[in-house]
Every structure is written in C-alpha cells, then in structure tokens.
Design a protein around this motif. Structure first.
Motif, PDB file in Angstrom:
ATOM      1  N   CYS A  82       0.835  -1.204   0.000  1.00  0.00           N
ATOM      2  CA  CYS A  82       0.000   0.000   0.000  1.00  0.00           C
ATOM      3  C   CYS A  82       0.871   1.256   0.000  1.00  0.00           C
ATOM      4  N   VAL A  83       0.451   2.254  -0.784  1.00  0.00           N
ATOM      5  CA  VAL A  83       1.212   3.506  -0.854  1.00  0.00           C
ATOM      6  C   VAL A  83       1.217   4.272   0.463  1.00  0.00           C
ATOM      7  N   HIS A  84       0.238   4.007   1.309  1.00  0.00           N
ATOM      8  CA  HIS A  84       0.119   4.740   2.571  1.00  0.00           C
ATOM      9  C   HIS A  84       0.877   4.094   3.727  1.00  0.00           C
ATOM     10  N   ALA A  85       1.427   2.909   3.507  1.00  0.00           N
ATOM     11  CA  ALA A  85       2.114   2.180   4.578  1.00  0.00           C
ATOM     12  C   ALA A  85       3.616   2.437   4.535  1.00  0.00           C
ATOM     13  N   ARG A  86       4.186   2.552   5.721  1.00  0.00           N
ATOM     14  CA  ARG A  86       5.636   2.742   5.832  1.00  0.00           C
ATOM     15  C   ARG A  86       6.146   1.881   6.972  1.00  0.00           C
ATOM     16  N   ARG A  87       7.203   1.140   6.730  1.00  0.00           N
ATOM     17  CA  ARG A  87       7.805   0.308   7.778  1.00  0.00           C
ATOM     18  C   ARG A  87       8.642   1.186   8.697  1.00  0.00           C
ATOM     19  N   GLY A 120      -8.899   2.522   2.704  1.00  0.00           N
ATOM     20  CA  GLY A 120      -7.872   3.442   2.227  1.00  0.00           C
ATOM     21  C   GLY A 120      -6.784   2.787   1.397  1.00  0.00           C
ATOM     22  N   TYR A 121      -6.912   1.487   1.176  1.00  0.00           N
ATOM     23  CA  TYR A 121      -5.876   0.757   0.440  1.00  0.00           C
ATOM     24  C   TYR A 121      -5.703   1.291  -0.984  1.00  0.00           C
ATOM     25  N   ALA A 122      -4.464   1.562  -1.344  1.00  0.00           N
ATOM     26  CA  ALA A 122      -4.107   1.973  -2.705  1.00  0.00           C
ATOM     27  C   ALA A 122      -2.782   1.284  -3.032  1.00  0.00           C
ATOM     28  N   PRO A 123      -2.789   0.369  -4.009  1.00  0.00           N
ATOM     29  CA  PRO A 123      -1.560  -0.362  -4.318  1.00  0.00           C
ATOM     30  C   PRO A 123      -0.481   0.541  -4.905  1.00  0.00           C
ATOM     31  N   ARG A 124       0.756   0.239  -4.550  1.00  0.00           N
ATOM     32  CA  ARG A 124       1.885   0.957  -5.142  1.00  0.00           C
ATOM     33  C   ARG A 124       1.954   0.621  -6.628  1.00  0.00           C
TER      34      ARG A 124
END
Length: 69
Positions: A19-24, A58-62
C-alpha cells in the motif's frame, strides 16, 4: 505429542505490504511496525494497524516501476 509448525503467512502485513500509505518503522530494539500515513489526516485509520490487514477502505496499491514483458 509433536507440535505442528505454524503455517507460514505469505504477506504478514496483508494489504499494507504493497500500500502507498504504509511505511515500515523499526524501533531501536529492532522490532518492525507498519505505520499507516492515512492516520495523520483521518482518524478512521489506526496509526499502527493490527496485522495482517485483510480489508481497508484506504488501500491503494503501489504502482510497480518494474517493466512488464
């Protein structure tokens, strides 16, 4: 009695994996977490969602930059 090994999860973060909104985020002790950037502007999203995330509005694939042949 022998204990069965746990089944291996392919994407332990679920939808957050791409997901574009996720960050590790890594802690000083080495633990890793997934931060949802949508939580900054929308209270419906958890800052650190419980994984694996299986559904998310809110999921949006990279977009992959790999060339498709």
């Amino acid at each position: 009695m022998k204990q069965q090994p746990s089944p291996r999860v392919e994407n332990p973060a679920g939808l957050c994996e791409d997901c574009v909104h996720a960050r590790r985020v890594a802690s000083e002790k080495g633990s890793q977490f997934v931060l949802c950037e949508l939580s900054r502007s929308d209270a419906r999203f958890a800052k650190y969602p419980r994984l694996p995330v299986l559904t998310c509005s809110g999921y949006a694939p990279r977009i992959s930059t790999a060339r498709q042949e």
